[in-house]
Motif scaffolding. Structure first.
Motif, PDB file in Angstrom:
ATOM      1  N   UNK A 116       0.823  -1.199   0.000  1.00  0.00           N
ATOM      2  CA  UNK A 116       0.000   0.000   0.000  1.00  0.00           C
ATOM      3  C   UNK A 116       0.862   1.255   0.000  1.00  0.00           C
ATOM      4  N   UNK A 117       0.297   2.334  -0.514  1.00  0.00           N
ATOM      5  CA  UNK A 117       0.942   3.644  -0.435  1.00  0.00           C
ATOM      6  C   UNK A 117       0.459   4.432   0.776  1.00  0.00           C
ATOM      7  N   UNK A 118      -0.481   3.877   1.513  1.00  0.00           N
ATOM      8  CA  UNK A 118      -1.027   4.554   2.686  1.00  0.00           C
ATOM      9  C   UNK A 118      -0.133   4.262   3.892  1.00  0.00           C
ATOM     10  N   UNK A 119       0.930   5.060   3.993  1.00  0.00           N
ATOM     11  CA  UNK A 119       1.924   4.862   5.045  1.00  0.00           C
ATOM     12  C   UNK A 119       2.017   6.121   5.894  1.00  0.00           C
ATOM     13  N   UNK A 120       2.139   5.938   7.190  1.00  0.00           N
ATOM     14  CA  UNK A 120       2.293   7.057   8.102  1.00  0.00           C
ATOM     15  C   UNK A 120       3.456   6.808   9.033  1.00  0.00           C
ATOM     16  N   UNK A 121       3.961   7.877   9.641  1.00  0.00           N
ATOM     17  CA  UNK A 121       5.120   7.733  10.518  1.00  0.00           C
ATOM     18  C   UNK A 121       5.126   8.805  11.596  1.00  0.00           C
ATOM     19  N   UNK A 122       5.609   8.415  12.762  1.00  0.00           N
ATOM     20  CA  UNK A 122       5.874   9.358  13.847  1.00  0.00           C
ATOM     21  C   UNK A 122       7.335   9.192  14.220  1.00  0.00           C
ATOM     22  N   UNK A 123       8.106  10.278  14.079  1.00  0.00           N
ATOM     23  CA  UNK A 123       9.537  10.242  14.359  1.00  0.00           C
ATOM     24  C   UNK A 123       9.832  10.934  15.687  1.00  0.00           C
TER      25      UNK A 123
END
Length: 219
Positions: free
Chosen positions: A61-68
């Protein structure tokens, strides 16, 4: 979900990963362990498409999220304005109801720069979840969290790991041992699954500790 073939990465003359093959097939929480500098963030950035590398990383999927670990919000804007900018529309009543289960609605009109580090981390995670990712990356999510926000984030992870793939790294073993489904270990330029029935602290002591009894990862 995520299929990795012959993944290799190096910085100048330093080899970080070499010919890694890995298959992440199920939704759940994947906790990535490794010594400082082993390549945890590099691997996560590779999955997100932020790093160049050799080999193949196929993500379904292209539905990717991130918290850095660093701030990802506009510091001079309010929490609500940040939300509207990232979501592309004003908050719906359902979205506000979801947010208010985890943050005080009085924070909506507060500039991000006036929030504590833990509050920023919570707001960023909630905003990321509102964008409905199917792959979620958490890089040092527990850094600067107070106990209250730590418990809230743990409950969010428990809720969402049934729905999506969560890849995470961090040093708070006491936090991750309650939420992880699979542990992966970076050692000797490779990344491998560790048997589920092993305690995280035992894994750390066996493979990552600096004491004399540290052993090599079985591959």
């Amino acid at each position: 979900m995520i299929k990795i073939q012959n993944y290799s990465k190096k910085f100048k003359n330093k080899v970080v990963f070499q010919n890694v093959d890995l298959d992440i097939q199920h939704k759940g929480f994947y906790y990535i362990m490794g010594k400082n500098g082993a390549g945890k963030t590099t691997f996560l950035n590779s999955v997100l498409g932020f790093e160049t590398f050799q080999g193949i990383i196929q993500v379904h999927t292209k539905k990717r999220g991130a918290v850095f670990s660093e701030n990802q919000l506009y510091e001079n804007l309010t929490v609500e304005t940040n939300m509207q900018l990232f979501l592309g529309s004003p908050l719906s009543e359902g979205q506000k109801e979801f947010l208010e289960a985890y943050i005080d609605n009085r924070l909506y009109n507060v500039q991000v720069k006036k929030l504590s580090l833990g509050e920023r981390k919570m707001v960023t995670l909630l905003l990321t979840l509102l964008q409905e990712p199917e792959i979620l990356v958490l890089d040092e999510i527990t850094t600067s969290l107070d106990r209250d926000n730590s418990m809230k984030i743990k409950s969010l992870i428990q809720l969402y790991k049934e729905k999506i793939v969560i890849l995470a790294c961090g040093h708070e073993l006491s936090f991750y041992k309650d939420v992880y489904d699979w542990a992966l270990l970076i050692s000797d330029c490779t990344l491998s699954f560790i048997e589920y029935d092993q305690d995280l602290e035992d894994i750390y002591e066996r493979y990552l500790s600096t004491n004399e009894n540290t052993t090599k990862l079985p591959i």
